[in-house]
Scaffold this motif. Structure first.
Motif, PDB file in Angstrom:
ATOM      1  N   LEU A  53       0.864  -1.177   0.000  1.00  0.00           N
ATOM      2  CA  LEU A  53       0.000   0.000   0.000  1.00  0.00           C
ATOM      3  C   LEU A  53       0.900   1.225   0.000  1.00  0.00           C
ATOM      4  CD1 LEU A  53      -2.863   1.163   0.160  1.00  0.00           C
ATOM      5  CD2 LEU A  53      -2.688   1.028   2.645  1.00  0.00           C
ATOM      6  N   ARG A  54       0.972   1.897  -1.163  1.00  0.00           N
ATOM      7  CA  ARG A  54       1.918   3.004  -1.344  1.00  0.00           C
ATOM      8  C   ARG A  54       1.181   4.320  -1.539  1.00  0.00           C
ATOM      9  NH1 ARG A  54       5.919   1.438  -5.939  1.00  0.00           N
ATOM     10  NH2 ARG A  54       6.794   3.418  -5.272  1.00  0.00           N
ATOM     11  N   GLU A  55       1.800   5.399  -1.058  1.00  0.00           N
ATOM     12  CA  GLU A  55       1.245   6.734  -1.231  1.00  0.00           C
ATOM     13  C   GLU A  55       2.267   7.606  -1.931  1.00  0.00           C
ATOM     14  OE1 GLU A  55      -0.115   8.157   2.555  1.00  0.00           O
ATOM     15  OE2 GLU A  55      -1.664   6.616   2.697  1.00  0.00           O
ATOM     16  N   VAL A  87      -2.595   7.040  -4.483  1.00  0.00           N
ATOM     17  CA  VAL A  87      -2.479   5.726  -3.826  1.00  0.00           C
ATOM     18  C   VAL A  87      -2.232   4.663  -4.887  1.00  0.00           C
ATOM     19  CG1 VAL A  87      -3.685   3.982  -2.451  1.00  0.00           C
ATOM     20  CG2 VAL A  87      -4.001   6.406  -1.929  1.00  0.00           C
ATOM     21  N   ARG A 138     -11.209  -0.298  -6.593  1.00  0.00           N
ATOM     22  CA  ARG A 138     -10.765   1.020  -6.143  1.00  0.00           C
ATOM     23  C   ARG A 138     -11.600   2.147  -6.732  1.00  0.00           C
ATOM     24  NH1 ARG A 138      -5.237   2.910  -6.700  1.00  0.00           N
ATOM     25  NH2 ARG A 138      -6.169   4.839  -7.312  1.00  0.00           N
ATOM     26  N   VAL A 140     -10.789   5.524  -4.043  1.00  0.00           N
ATOM     27  CA  VAL A 140      -9.486   6.164  -4.195  1.00  0.00           C
ATOM     28  C   VAL A 140      -9.560   7.093  -5.400  1.00  0.00           C
ATOM     29  CG1 VAL A 140      -7.022   5.774  -4.570  1.00  0.00           C
ATOM     30  CG2 VAL A 140      -8.335   4.132  -3.237  1.00  0.00           C
TER      31      VAL A 140
END
Length: 194
Positions: free
Chosen positions: A16-18, A31, A148, A167
């Motif tokens: 889970l990357r931002e 995201v 998403r 998202v």
């Protein structure tokens, strides 16, 4: 398994990357879900796909087959089919269109669940479903680990999602200033032009 449980699996895998990412749809997002880090861990992948298989049975019953789009859907499609005890096939692009290849065949009336990894716009799901229908099977539902789109993606059949997130995703020419100020990171699923 709840959406929070699914996100916990992604967090635990470092998936889970931002930041600022270009998705395979071409849209930009703050995201990114690096699903391959999740699918690389067999126990984690099996937990997620078992929960998805259970949800499929609850919503539409047991299908005859699971069919996925290559390449991203192959692993979750296979593992979900294994959990269901059914055959797993996939479609590949040939001449720009998804088709069953490699000797894969369906029978008229086969009840198919199309299994994806992550749905954003639903485009690849719709293309996969069209290929399955063209081959003569009946798609009773689509299923994915993560939707998403927040439930907004229309894939043409009921969409069964293990987790649903809303998202944001933006076209390149409509980025909010806070996202535009962040350099684009290459998540590895889409090659950035240099």
């Amino acid at each position: 398994m709840t959406t929070d449980d699914v996100l916990d699996e992604f967090r635990a895998a470092g998936a889970l990357r931002e930041g600022h990412f270009v998705l395979s749809s071409g849209l930009h997002s703050p995201v990114f879900l690096q699903k391959n880090l999740v699918f690389a861990q067999p126990d984690r992948c099996a937990r997620l796909c078992k929960a998805l298989a259970d949800l499929i049975v609850e919503k539409v019953g047991k299908p005859d087959l699971c069919i996925s789009p290559a390449v991203g859907g192959i692993i979750p499609g296979y593992e979900t089919a294994r959990q269901l005890g059914v055959t797993s096939l996939y479609v590949e692009r040939e001449g720009g269109e998804f088709k069953l290849r490699r000797g894969f065949q369906v029978e008229p009336g086969d009840r198919v669940v199309m299994v994806e990894d992550i749905v954003t716009t639903g485009l690849s799901s719709r293309e996969c479903i069209a290929a399955i229908n063209a081959a003569g099977a009946t798609v009773i539902a689509a299923a994915c680990i993560v939707d998403r789109s927040g439930g907004k993606a229309d894939v043409g059949v009921p969409l069964i999602a293990l987790a649903t997130l809303d998202v944001p995703a933006y076209p390149a020419d409509a980025l909010p200033p806070e996202l535009a100020a962040i350099p684009v990171q290459d998540p590895g699923s889409r090659r950035l032009s240099k």
